[in-house]
Design a protein around this motif. Sequence first.
Motif, PDB file in Angstrom:
ATOM      1  N   GLU A 288      65.670  63.029  53.283  1.00  0.00           N
ATOM      2  CA  GLU A 288      64.619  63.892  52.724  1.00  0.00           C
ATOM      3  C   GLU A 288      63.861  63.152  51.627  1.00  0.00           C
ATOM      4  O   GLU A 288      62.683  63.361  51.416  1.00  0.00           O
ATOM      5  CB  GLU A 288      65.229  65.144  52.075  1.00  0.00           C
ATOM      6  CG  GLU A 288      65.940  66.086  53.003  1.00  0.00           C
ATOM      7  CD  GLU A 288      64.993  66.941  53.798  1.00  0.00           C
ATOM      8  OE1 GLU A 288      63.768  66.832  53.618  1.00  0.00           O
ATOM      9  OE2 GLU A 288      65.500  67.694  54.654  1.00  0.00           O
ATOM     10  N   ASN A 289      64.616  62.342  50.890  1.00  0.00           N
ATOM     11  CA  ASN A 289      63.993  61.576  49.803  1.00  0.00           C
ATOM     12  C   ASN A 289      64.920  60.439  49.391  1.00  0.00           C
ATOM     13  O   ASN A 289      66.101  60.413  49.748  1.00  0.00           O
ATOM     14  CB  ASN A 289      63.675  62.469  48.590  1.00  0.00           C
ATOM     15  CG  ASN A 289      64.893  63.199  48.101  1.00  0.00           C
ATOM     16  OD1 ASN A 289      65.982  62.645  48.084  1.00  0.00           O
ATOM     17  ND2 ASN A 289      64.729  64.448  47.701  1.00  0.00           N
TER      18      ASN A 289
ATOM     19  N   ILE B 271      57.807  64.716  52.512  1.00  0.00           N
ATOM     20  CA  ILE B 271      56.493  65.334  52.710  1.00  0.00           C
ATOM     21  C   ILE B 271      55.345  64.408  52.304  1.00  0.00           C
ATOM     22  O   ILE B 271      54.229  64.565  52.763  1.00  0.00           O
ATOM     23  CB  ILE B 271      56.334  66.686  51.957  1.00  0.00           C
ATOM     24  CG1 ILE B 271      56.967  66.606  50.570  1.00  0.00           C
ATOM     25  CG2 ILE B 271      56.888  67.853  52.743  1.00  0.00           C
ATOM     26  CD1 ILE B 271      56.556  67.770  49.672  1.00  0.00           C
ATOM     27  N   TYR B 272      55.620  63.450  51.418  1.00  0.00           N
ATOM     28  CA  TYR B 272      54.543  62.555  50.982  1.00  0.00           C
ATOM     29  C   TYR B 272      54.480  61.252  51.769  1.00  0.00           C
ATOM     30  O   TYR B 272      53.509  60.525  51.662  1.00  0.00           O
ATOM     31  CB  TYR B 272      54.703  62.225  49.484  1.00  0.00           C
ATOM     32  CG  TYR B 272      54.689  63.441  48.628  1.00  0.00           C
ATOM     33  CD1 TYR B 272      53.564  64.271  48.603  1.00  0.00           C
ATOM     34  CD2 TYR B 272      55.789  63.803  47.863  1.00  0.00           C
ATOM     35  CE1 TYR B 272      53.545  65.422  47.831  1.00  0.00           C
ATOM     36  CE2 TYR B 272      55.775  64.952  47.092  1.00  0.00           C
ATOM     37  CZ  TYR B 272      54.657  65.749  47.084  1.00  0.00           C
ATOM     38  OH  TYR B 272      54.648  66.888  46.323  1.00  0.00           O
ATOM     39  N   ASN B 273      55.530  60.923  52.486  1.00  0.00           N
ATOM     40  CA  ASN B 273      55.505  59.653  53.208  1.00  0.00           C
ATOM     41  C   ASN B 273      56.284  59.747  54.522  1.00  0.00           C
ATOM     42  O   ASN B 273      57.339  59.155  54.695  1.00  0.00           O
ATOM     43  CB  ASN B 273      56.089  58.548  52.310  1.00  0.00           C
ATOM     44  CG  ASN B 273      55.697  57.173  52.802  1.00  0.00           C
ATOM     45  OD1 ASN B 273      55.355  57.010  53.981  1.00  0.00           O
ATOM     46  ND2 ASN B 273      55.741  56.192  51.917  1.00  0.00           N
ATOM     47  N   GLN B 274      55.692  60.525  55.420  1.00  0.00           N
ATOM     48  CA  GLN B 274      56.335  60.779  56.717  1.00  0.00           C
ATOM     49  C   GLN B 274      56.629  59.464  57.452  1.00  0.00           C
ATOM     50  O   GLN B 274      57.666  59.312  58.075  1.00  0.00           O
ATOM     51  CB  GLN B 274      55.399  61.618  57.597  1.00  0.00           C
ATOM     52  CG  GLN B 274      54.915  62.883  56.959  1.00  0.00           C
ATOM     53  CD  GLN B 274      55.707  64.092  57.425  1.00  0.00           C
ATOM     54  OE1 GLN B 274      56.606  63.967  58.228  1.00  0.00           O
ATOM     55  NE2 GLN B 274      55.362  65.259  56.916  1.00  0.00           N
ATOM     56  N   LYS B 275      55.669  58.532  57.353  1.00  0.00           N
ATOM     57  CA  LYS B 275      55.763  57.291  58.130  1.00  0.00           C
ATOM     58  C   LYS B 275      57.026  56.501  57.731  1.00  0.00           C
ATOM     59  O   LYS B 275      57.772  56.050  58.600  1.00  0.00           O
ATOM     60  CB  LYS B 275      54.508  56.451  57.850  1.00  0.00           C
ATOM     61  CG  LYS B 275      54.344  55.253  58.730  1.00  0.00           C
ATOM     62  CD  LYS B 275      52.916  54.719  58.647  1.00  0.00           C
ATOM     63  CE  LYS B 275      52.852  53.300  59.175  1.00  0.00           C
ATOM     64  NZ  LYS B 275      53.160  52.283  58.185  1.00  0.00           N
TER      65      LYS B 275
ATOM     66  N   LEU C 118      62.369  54.605  59.167  1.00  0.00           N
ATOM     67  CA  LEU C 118      63.780  54.478  58.765  1.00  0.00           C
ATOM     68  C   LEU C 118      64.675  55.090  59.849  1.00  0.00           C
ATOM     69  O   LEU C 118      65.671  54.491  60.270  1.00  0.00           O
ATOM     70  CB  LEU C 118      63.985  55.203  57.422  1.00  0.00           C
ATOM     71  CG  LEU C 118      65.412  55.355  56.917  1.00  0.00           C
ATOM     72  CD1 LEU C 118      66.004  53.990  56.540  1.00  0.00           C
ATOM     73  CD2 LEU C 118      65.475  56.265  55.679  1.00  0.00           C
ATOM     74  N   LEU C 119      64.260  56.260  60.333  1.00  0.00           N
ATOM     75  CA  LEU C 119      65.048  56.944  61.361  1.00  0.00           C
ATOM     76  C   LEU C 119      65.061  56.126  62.663  1.00  0.00           C
ATOM     77  O   LEU C 119      66.121  55.903  63.256  1.00  0.00           O
ATOM     78  CB  LEU C 119      64.468  58.351  61.607  1.00  0.00           C
ATOM     79  CG  LEU C 119      65.132  59.172  62.693  1.00  0.00           C
ATOM     80  CD1 LEU C 119      66.603  59.440  62.367  1.00  0.00           C
ATOM     81  CD2 LEU C 119      64.420  60.528  62.867  1.00  0.00           C
TER      82      LEU C 119
END
Length: 485
Positions: free
Chosen positions: A280-281, A262-266, A271-272
């Motif tokens: 998730e983290n 939630i804090y670093n979508q980019k 990564l994906l």
Amino acid sequence: MASQGPVNPSHATFDLFVQAQTCKDVKHHFTQLCRQLEIDPKDFGSFYAKLKERLNYWKAKALWTKLDKRASHEDYQQGKVCTKNKCLVLGAGPCGLRVAIELSLLGAQVVLLEKRETFSRNNVLHLWPYTIYDLRELGAKKFYGKFCSGSLDHISIRQLQLILLKVALLLGVEVHTGVEFQGLIEPSGENGWMAKLQPRSHPAAAFQFDVFISAGGGRFVPDGFKHKELRGKLAIGITANFINRHTAAETQVEEISGVARIYNQKFFQELLNETGIDLENIVYYKDDTHYFVMTAKKKSLLKKGVIKQDHNDAEQLLAPANVDYEALCNYACDAADFSTGGQLPDLQFAQNHAGQRDVAMFDFTCMHRAENASLVKERRGKKLLIGLVGDCLVEPFWPLGTGIARGFLAAFDAAWMVRSWGNGVPHLKVLAERLYQLLSQTTPENTSKKYAAYSIDPRTRYQRVNLSSIQTHQVQHLYDVEKTH
Ligand code: FAD
């Protein structure tokens, strides 16, 4: 130039004890030290005092100063409050060792049992500021020079166990490894409460006790305690440890103290896109190893072949037969590589206790929590106070690093309870006092910031605690006395 090393053999042994890096070596050098100084380690009441007197070594003095300061706290009543109590502690994980130290400071005889012979967990624990303070005050830096230097706020589980084991031994705790607790034996004849052990003929099987503290970890629930399951949404944790060669290049790589989606979508999107890994983290700590813990999405684990077959049931999903170990290694390695920007080019897995690559996948979907932290059993007029601490009281969610912080709070709470027990407070009142339910909601923000004032007294740590809020009739069910006909 003259040698700088100690000339007195016991001084040299003390140095070896302080520096020892395995459980076996710690115990070996400790036994040697006791022999050289002619002190009986079973003489728990005066062990520490004799050790200080006979080991007149400048290097030990700074440690004695720390331990003396702790021991002089008014809560321990000069180590006299629990001199009549005999405590069995189960588990030499960090919480079992931490509570054993407190019980010995209270003056109790403490015997600690651990089924393993080695401390082998490379995984790294996040430490809240109060735990760092607490461990420093126990002399952690004397045993492990690197302990939380600079802004570091973590330590490997095994290093933490080693530090606490050394402190526990110095304070007169009797530690037995390679012995498994298999249950309580009720009083009979002249005998009080005892433990059924494996091996059966182990000397600790003869120990009779009136306090039993279980710190057996995750799913270990002693008889009489109920656990409730907290079912969250599917959460699959992966831990991985890579060899740290401590090169200049490795030192430069920045740690990741926790990035959540939630804090670093980019970051997670990239990564994906680049690797097919969906998280998730992720947390990265540099310690004895390069340690990564991440929460991975099921879909990507299936797609990358880490999980072979989809199942709704988390247990079936993560059953060893349904996991491709090779693919798991690659998944963890790629995630580590991407998240450190390729700056750790030679990622080679460290070994786990079984000599395999240290990577593991855990299910955090369902967490256990004990419904109560203590109870009293009475048989043949002999009462036994039982308390839970650590993961067997509240299971932590590792990526948030709550294990040690809440584990140590529970260890102090348990010690406070034993103190009341030793002071002769009626058993129902002891149980009622221990029933506050604050532990699982604690955070670094809502606990007191006055770390220097922390003691086993809950009022020094929790912001709003009322030890008299529960009445004794409300805890009657936690007092298990045999029915006489
Ligand atoms: P533990 O550390 O689990 O210690 C319990 C001890 O009791 C063990 O040494 C066990 O051998 C012993 N024991 C159990 N049953 C018996 C018996 N019948 N007789 C004798 N001895 C017994 N936390 C994190 O924050 N990050 C991580 O990456 C992480 N990884 C972990 C990996 C593993 C494999 C495990 C088990 C735990 C991990 N944890 C992690 C959790 C963390 O280790 C605990 O929160 C922390 O160690 C405090 O736990 P504890 O002392 O209550 O229990």
